[in-house]
Design a protein around this motif. Structure first.
Motif, PDB file in Angstrom:
ATOM      1  N   LYS A  16       0.862  -1.170   0.000  1.00 51.95           N
ATOM      2  CA  LYS A  16       0.000   0.000   0.000  1.00 51.95           C
ATOM      3  C   LYS A  16       0.901   1.223   0.000  1.00 51.95           C
ATOM      4  CE  LYS A  16      -3.919  -0.446   2.419  1.00 51.95           C
ATOM      5  NZ  LYS A  16      -4.754  -0.517   3.619  1.00 51.95           N
ATOM      6  N   TYR A  17       0.532   2.210  -0.772  1.00 50.18           N
ATOM      7  CA  TYR A  17       1.322   3.427  -0.858  1.00 50.18           C
ATOM      8  C   TYR A  17       0.526   4.593  -0.283  1.00 50.18           C
ATOM      9  CZ  TYR A  17       4.195   0.751  -4.041  1.00 50.18           C
ATOM     10  OH  TYR A  17       4.999  -0.210  -4.592  1.00 50.18           O
ATOM     11  N   PHE A  18       1.211   5.481   0.424  1.00 45.84           N
ATOM     12  CA  PHE A  18       0.574   6.694   0.928  1.00 45.84           C
ATOM     13  C   PHE A  18       1.630   7.775   1.056  1.00 45.84           C
ATOM     14  CE2 PHE A  18       1.369   3.642   4.237  1.00 45.84           C
ATOM     15  CZ  PHE A  18       2.107   4.328   5.182  1.00 45.84           C
ATOM     16  N   GLU A  20       2.186  10.226   3.600  1.00 42.27           N
ATOM     17  CA  GLU A  20       2.578  10.825   4.881  1.00 42.27           C
ATOM     18  C   GLU A  20       4.102  10.842   5.006  1.00 42.27           C
ATOM     19  OE1 GLU A  20       2.746  12.810   7.966  1.00 42.27           O
ATOM     20  OE2 GLU A  20       0.691  12.286   7.490  1.00 42.27           O
ATOM     21  N   ALA A  26       2.123   7.823  10.153  1.00 38.35           N
ATOM     22  CA  ALA A  26       1.621   6.997   9.059  1.00 38.35           C
ATOM     23  C   ALA A  26       0.659   5.951   9.614  1.00 38.35           C
ATOM     24  CB  ALA A  26       2.782   6.317   8.340  1.00 38.35           C
ATOM     25  N   THR A  28      -2.377   3.051   8.494  1.00 37.98           N
ATOM     26  CA  THR A  28      -3.057   2.302   7.446  1.00 37.98           C
ATOM     27  C   THR A  28      -3.667   1.053   8.065  1.00 37.98           C
ATOM     28  OG1 THR A  28      -2.837   1.369   5.218  1.00 37.98           O
ATOM     29  CG2 THR A  28      -1.025   0.946   6.755  1.00 37.98           C
ATOM     30  N   THR A  29      -4.597   0.445   7.378  1.00 36.00           N
ATOM     31  CA  THR A  29      -5.200  -0.807   7.833  1.00 36.00           C
ATOM     32  C   THR A  29      -5.216  -1.793   6.671  1.00 36.00           C
ATOM     33  OG1 THR A  29      -7.435  -0.094   7.253  1.00 36.00           O
ATOM     34  CG2 THR A  29      -6.704   0.347   9.505  1.00 36.00           C
ATOM     35  N   ALA A  30      -5.313  -3.059   7.012  1.00 32.33           N
ATOM     36  CA  ALA A  30      -5.425  -4.103   5.994  1.00 32.33           C
ATOM     37  C   ALA A  30      -6.221  -5.257   6.579  1.00 32.33           C
ATOM     38  CB  ALA A  30      -4.045  -4.591   5.560  1.00 32.33           C
TER      39      ALA A  30
END
Length: 68
Positions: A16-18, A20, A26, A28-30
């Protein structure tokens, strides 16, 4: 995601790319499916910065619930 094709078939890779810039902020969830009940799994989390410089977080061992 650098090199997921080099990981063994027994390992799954989720990329996953973001954007921040601060690795402490940073978030994120998965959702990971297909896990066995009551089994332990080792999770490795990496943050890939814009310039391709990875930051590795501490590995975390988690155990799935025996029953939902």
């Amino acid at each position: 995601c650098l090199g997921p094709e080099t990981r063994p078939d027994s390992e799954r890779v989720l990329c996953k790319y973001f954007q921040e810039l601060n690795p402490r902020r940073a978030v994120t969830t998965a959702v990971i499916g297909g896990l066995e009940p009551g089994a332990a799994y080792l999770l490795d989390v990496y943050l890939m910065r814009r310039w391709g410089i990875p930051i590795k977080y501490h590995s975390k061992t988690v155990r799935t619930r025996r029953e939902c």
